[in-house]
Design a protein around this motif. Structure first.
Motif, PDB file in Angstrom:
ATOM      1  N   ALA A   1      35.780  50.649  31.472  1.00 43.43           N
ATOM      2  CA  ALA A   1      36.710  50.056  30.790  1.00 43.43           C
ATOM      3  C   ALA A   1      37.288  48.668  31.959  1.00 43.43           C
ATOM      4  N   THR A   2      37.259  49.065  33.119  1.00 44.25           N
ATOM      5  CA  THR A   2      37.922  47.909  34.174  1.00 44.25           C
ATOM      6  C   THR A   2      36.516  46.606  33.896  1.00 44.25           C
ATOM      7  N   ASP A   3      35.339  47.300  34.209  1.00 47.18           N
ATOM      8  CA  ASP A   3      34.281  46.194  33.957  1.00 47.18           C
ATOM      9  C   ASP A   3      34.414  45.274  32.825  1.00 47.18           C
ATOM     10  N   ARG A   4      34.827  46.040  31.514  1.00 43.51           N
ATOM     11  CA  ARG A   4      35.057  45.163  30.255  1.00 43.51           C
ATOM     12  C   ARG A   4      35.918  44.392  30.447  1.00 43.51           C
ATOM     13  N   TYR A   5      37.331  44.693  30.813  1.00 46.62           N
ATOM     14  CA  TYR A   5      38.300  43.862  31.062  1.00 46.62           C
ATOM     15  C   TYR A   5      38.250  42.683  31.957  1.00 46.62           C
ATOM     16  N   ILE A   6      37.386  43.024  33.004  1.00 49.81           N
ATOM     17  CA  ILE A   6      36.990  41.877  34.024  1.00 49.81           C
ATOM     18  C   ILE A   6      36.100  40.906  33.210  1.00 49.81           C
ATOM     19  N   ALA A   7      35.073  41.433  32.347  1.00 47.76           N
ATOM     20  CA  ALA A   7      34.264  40.470  31.544  1.00 47.76           C
ATOM     21  C   ALA A   7      34.870  39.717  30.670  1.00 47.76           C
ATOM     22  N   ALA A   8      35.863  40.363  30.165  1.00 47.54           N
ATOM     23  CA  ALA A   8      36.633  39.597  29.130  1.00 47.54           C
ATOM     24  C   ALA A   8      37.762  38.329  29.954  1.00 47.54           C
ATOM     25  N   PHE A   9      38.028  38.764  31.072  1.00 49.13           N
ATOM     26  CA  PHE A   9      38.738  37.828  31.699  1.00 49.13           C
ATOM     27  C   PHE A   9      37.843  36.703  32.068  1.00 49.13           C
ATOM     28  N   LEU A  10      36.553  36.756  32.591  1.00 51.73           N
ATOM     29  CA  LEU A  10      36.004  35.737  32.952  1.00 51.73           C
ATOM     30  C   LEU A  10      34.942  35.132  31.919  1.00 51.73           C
ATOM     31  N   SER A  11      35.089  35.755  30.758  1.00 50.88           N
ATOM     32  CA  SER A  11      34.209  34.961  29.737  1.00 50.88           C
ATOM     33  C   SER A  11      34.429  33.659  29.323  1.00 50.88           C
ATOM     34  N   ASP A  12      35.594  32.975  29.560  1.00 55.83           N
ATOM     35  CA  ASP A  12      35.740  31.657  29.384  1.00 55.83           C
ATOM     36  C   ASP A  12      35.587  30.888  30.730  1.00 55.83           C
ATOM     37  N   ARG A  13      35.102  31.582  31.512  1.00 57.70           N
ATOM     38  CA  ARG A  13      34.571  30.578  32.716  1.00 57.70           C
ATOM     39  C   ARG A  13      32.966  30.618  33.118  1.00 57.70           C
ATOM     40  N   VAL A  14      32.316  30.971  31.845  1.00 57.89           N
ATOM     41  CA  VAL A  14      30.958  30.907  32.157  1.00 57.89           C
ATOM     42  C   VAL A  14      30.458  29.320  32.658  1.00 57.89           C
ATOM     43  N   GLY A  15      29.522  29.222  33.426  1.00 56.73           N
ATOM     44  CA  GLY A  15      29.007  27.880  33.885  1.00 56.73           C
ATOM     45  C   GLY A  15      29.999  27.734  35.361  1.00 56.73           C
ATOM     46  N   ALA A  16      31.140  28.553  35.642  1.00 52.00           N
ATOM     47  CA  ALA A  16      31.852  28.234  36.826  1.00 52.00           C
ATOM     48  C   ALA A  16      31.034  28.775  38.200  1.00 52.00           C
ATOM     49  N   THR A  17      31.406  28.179  39.132  1.00 55.55           N
ATOM     50  CA  THR A  17      30.690  28.995  40.507  1.00 55.55           C
ATOM     51  C   THR A  17      31.807  29.625  41.158  1.00 55.55           C
ATOM     52  N   PHE A  18      31.673  30.792  41.981  1.00 53.42           N
ATOM     53  CA  PHE A  18      31.997  31.600  42.849  1.00 53.42           C
ATOM     54  C   PHE A  18      31.567  31.908  44.158  1.00 53.42           C
ATOM     55  N   GLU A  19      32.446  32.302  45.157  1.00 50.34           N
ATOM     56  CA  GLU A  19      31.978  32.624  46.200  1.00 50.34           C
ATOM     57  C   GLU A  19      31.734  34.311  46.146  1.00 50.34           C
ATOM     58  N   GLY A  20      30.667  34.759  46.841  1.00 51.56           N
ATOM     59  CA  GLY A  20      30.677  36.213  46.709  1.00 51.56           C
ATOM     60  C   GLY A  20      29.906  36.827  47.919  1.00 51.56           C
ATOM     61  N   ARG A  21      29.484  37.955  47.871  1.00 55.53           N
ATOM     62  CA  ARG A  21      28.798  38.760  48.760  1.00 55.53           C
ATOM     63  C   ARG A  21      27.476  39.565  48.281  1.00 55.53           C
ATOM     64  N   ILE A  22      26.576  39.763  48.759  1.00 55.75           N
ATOM     65  CA  ILE A  22      25.605  40.694  48.288  1.00 55.75           C
ATOM     66  C   ILE A  22      26.002  42.153  48.758  1.00 55.75           C
ATOM     67  N   THR A  23      26.265  43.021  47.652  1.00 50.73           N
ATOM     68  CA  THR A  23      26.830  44.114  48.054  1.00 50.73           C
ATOM     69  C   THR A  23      25.680  45.125  47.566  1.00 50.73           C
TER      70      THR A  23
END
Length: 762
Positions: free
Chosen positions: A631-653
């Protein structure tokens, strides 16, 4: 090496002559069939009557001596053997982030097996910890065995949760579980709308190879509805919902507690400290300096817990349904409770200013934080105040409000003084000090994700945690002293294989870890402290966490490694965990705390089924974890769905042969960079170095590397995130021989014609 089934042409052939086989013949047959049961063996050898009974006795003797292992109720197999196809639980994650599974039945003797990933899957669309799967076991050329996913088993095979897709000539149901490959054709009377989220009954195929027919049972929402994420998680993981009429009636018939049979604790100023949005309050605390001259500098700590056992009696409808649920399940937008609201948010919630039944423990600590004694009582309490963590912390930090101001001197400061004394004992014990950065999903009034923020880590949280831990320890100690059966909360030490993998990873970042030293929590804590200020702090913390085993419930005590405790039981949350309810009943029985009227301690059934209960509530806990994560993953995907194409900082986990898992710094979201998108050469998964290494260039994508990615795809209905790598790979490591094709696992794609290498992407 894990065993698989012998090819049919080479299989053992039972002798035509009927009669009880000798042990060697029986073993050979079981070894070559992989897994069988008593009935199949009897039919194979043509056994009847007395010979069947003799076979049963022979199998039991071979199980007792360890020659055979039990599988389910009647099945047997050679210890460690794997069937061609089996049901498994995802139980662990290795340091590279790959999932390890174990057979659901016969888990004690079967090996951990790596789950083969599917290329191109976004991380959150794939299985995760706590999932139950149907897999095929395949032996690889290098002698290892891997499990290949057939299907997830969260929901009924005859029911599908899916989304309506309407075409001109037909209406289909596309399953929300992306592991389910089949869609259903359903009859549409015009009431269904494209995008409806429905529960459908699976029918049969119309043609031999055609799609199956189905019937829509219920429209449960819309795929674009904000709250669809938790609905999907509930259905796909088979989370029991609601309560029967009988259970609801029992809850409604519950009455306010009376003093008879209880100790009057209403003058003890116990307070509750919970999250600001908590609806139920199952624990309250109070502390004061010990006035015993023999204990200078010591403290008395009271922990009072809702007396759920007084309302949920053995074998009642409430009890049966609570046991089936195992625990409450928490989603960002809702809770699926273990008990009806009349109890969970009513009579069993320790509301401010209202009389409530409780089980309480009075603990005495000396000035070093060592617990000197404890005693349990069944009481009647009245909460003096309901505070949030933030309120209590602000008051201690010098910013009291109108409510906490009057409580500061008489209640809050003594609580903190007792905690700081208890903290000395905790530090001497040195439990694991892994820092887990949790994220809170904030849902607005419309049910949409308003923000994703880090959860604050306050001293108030740690105070309540330590007091609950000591109450749990006291419960286990009391029950052991009375030789009463109980369900322990156990946590095993890391396996040698996990420790070897940890040592290899640490070596790849220049940190030494001696394999010969004893495995203790303080060793891990020194490692975490050593790397805390360095560039690898976050990933070392993550890998140390992955090195640990999963805690579970068991009637056999092996201690709790993470907390560094010899005995531990869950006592402090009976509103939301069935394990705690069983421990309450055990204390009632052991200490003679039954109330007048119907007994509410352990029943004979509770005692005889305690091992099965421990297994079932462990499975329910993992089911809940998987549903909450999805459920958390789906909520996060919904939150980010309007930011497709945006760039993010992250780390290889995570580093696997099919790609890289990247965690975004901003939201903590996990997504996949497919190996096929990394460039035009073969990449090798170097397990020892925990990296993908280019066979031609030697460039590396190591675990823990900071990267920049572009969001390519966000799919709310499945929770999948797909990233494109923007950073350059790390240069070759001159101290490490470049892997040769075939030596390690080969991944990636050959370069397309006319292209030489990946180049820089910005």
């Amino acid at each position: 090496m894990a065993k698989t089934r012998t090819p049919k042409s080479q299989r053992f052939q039972a002798p035509k002559a009927q009669g009880l086989p000798d042990r060697e013949t029986l073993l050979r047959h079981i070894r070559e069939t992989g897994e069988t049961d008593r009935g199949e063996l009897a039919r194979t050898f043509g056994l009847k009557g007395a010979d069947r009974r003799a076979l049963r006795q022979m199998l039991q003797e071979m199980q007792d001596e360890g020659t055979l292992a039990k599988r389910g109720r009647k099945g047997v197999a050679q210890p460690g053997a794997l069937p061609p196809v089996g049901v498994v639980d995802v139980v662990e994650r290795d340091p590279d982030g790959e999932l390890l599974v174990r057979l659901t039945k016969g888990a004690e003797d079967t090996p951990l097996v790596r789950l083969a990933p599917e290329r191109g899957e976004a991380v959150t669309g794939a299985p995760g910890l706590g999932d139950r799967l149907l897999v095929r076991f395949v032996e690889l050329e290098n002698g290892e065995t891997e499990a290949r996913l057939i299907k997830r088993l969260g929901q009924s095979a005859h029911r599908v949760l899916g989304v309506v897709r309407k075409a001109r000539r037909e209406t289909r149901i596309e399953p929300v579980d992306r592991k389910s490959k089949e869609s259903l054709i359903v009859f549409d009377d015009g009431q269904l709308k494209d995008g409806d989220l429905v529960l459908a009954q699976v029918g049969t195929a119309e043609r031999r190879h055609g799609p199956k027919r189905g019937k829509v049972l219920e429209v449960v929402g819309r795929e674009d509805q904000p709250r669809a994420a938790s609905l999907i998680a509930i259905h796909t993981h088979g989370i029991p919902t609601g309560f029967s009429d009988e259970a609801e009636a029992e809850a409604e018939a519950a009455k306010a507690p009376e003093l008879a049979g209880r100790e009057d604790l209403r003058d003890v100023p116990l307070i509750t400290i919970d999250p600001a949005d908590a609806r139920d309050h199952d624990d309250a605390v109070y502390a004061h300096p010990d006035d015993d001259p023999k204990n200078p500098g010591g403290h008395v700590v009271w922990v009072a817990i809702a007396d759920v056992a007084a309302y949920v009696r053995p074998n009642s409808a409430l009890d049966r349904e609570a046991r089936e649920k195992g625990n409450s399940v928490y989603f960002p937008d809702r809770v699926e409770p273990m008990l009806p609201e009349r109890l969970s948010n009513g009579l069993c919630s320790l509301r401010e200013g209202e009389n409530r039944a409780c089980m309480a423990v009075r603990m005495v600590f000396d000035k070093t934080g060592r617990k000197r004694s404890h005693r349990f009582v069944r009481g009647l309490m009245r909460s003096a105040a309901k505070l949030s963590y933030e309120q209590a912390q602000a008051a201690i930090d010098g910013q009291p409000d109108d409510k906490t101001g009057p409580l500061l001197e008489p209640i809050l400061k003594p609580l903190w003084a007792a905690y700081h004394t208890m903290l000395k004992g905790r530090l001497a014990r040195s439990p694991l000090a892994i820092e887990s950065l949790e994220r809170k999903i904030v849902i607005d009034e419309k049910g949409e994700v308003a923000s994703i923020t880090p959860r604050a880590s306050l001293e108030a949280h740690r105070l309540i945690e330590e007091m609950m831990i000591q109450a749990n320890v006291s419960a286990a100690e009391s029950l052991e002293a009375k030789r009463t059966p109980l369900v322990y909360r156990v946590h095993d030490a890391p396996s040698p294989e996990k420790l070897d993998s940890l040592a290899e990873f640490l070596g790849s970042i220049g940190v030494s870890w001696s394999k010969g030293e004893a495995v203790r929590t303080d060793r891990f804590n020194r490692l975490l402290e050593l790397t805390r200020e360095g560039p690898h702090a976050e990933i070392v913390n993550e890998v140390v966490l992955r090195t640990q085993m999963q805690a579970h419930y068991n009637t056999d005590n092996i201690g709790h490694f993470g907390l560094n405790l010899d005995r531990y039981a869950h006592f402090t949350s009976p509103i939301r965990r069935y394990a705690d309810l069983i421990v309450h009943r055990a204390l009632i029985t052991a200490l003679g705390l039954n109330l007048p009227g119907a007994p509410d301690g352990l029943s004979d059934w509770d005692i005889s089924h305690m091992k099965a209960t421990a297994e079932e509530i462990t499975a329910a806990e993992r089911r809940a974890m998987a549903a909450e994560r999805d459920a958390t993953d789906r909520y996060i995907a919904a939150f980010l769905s309007d930011r497709v194409g945006a760039t993010f900082e992250g780390r290889i986990t995570g580093v696997t042969r099919f790609g890289l898992f990247v965690r975004l710094a901003e939201t903590g979201a996990d997504g996949l960079v497919p190996v096929s998108s990394l460039g035009g050469e073969f990449f090798v998964h170097d397990e020892r170095m925990h990296a993908l290494v280019g066979e031609r260039t030697g460039e590396r994508w190591p675990l823990g590397m900071s990267v920049e990615v572009r969001l390519r795809e966000a799919t709310p209905i499945t929770g999948g995130l797909l990233f494109e790598m923007l950073s350059d790979a790390a240069p070759p490591d001159p101290t490490t021989p470049r892997p040769r094709l075939g030596v390690r696992r080969k991944v990636g794609r050959p370069p397309p014609a006319g292209r030489s290498g990946r180049g820089k992407r910005r």
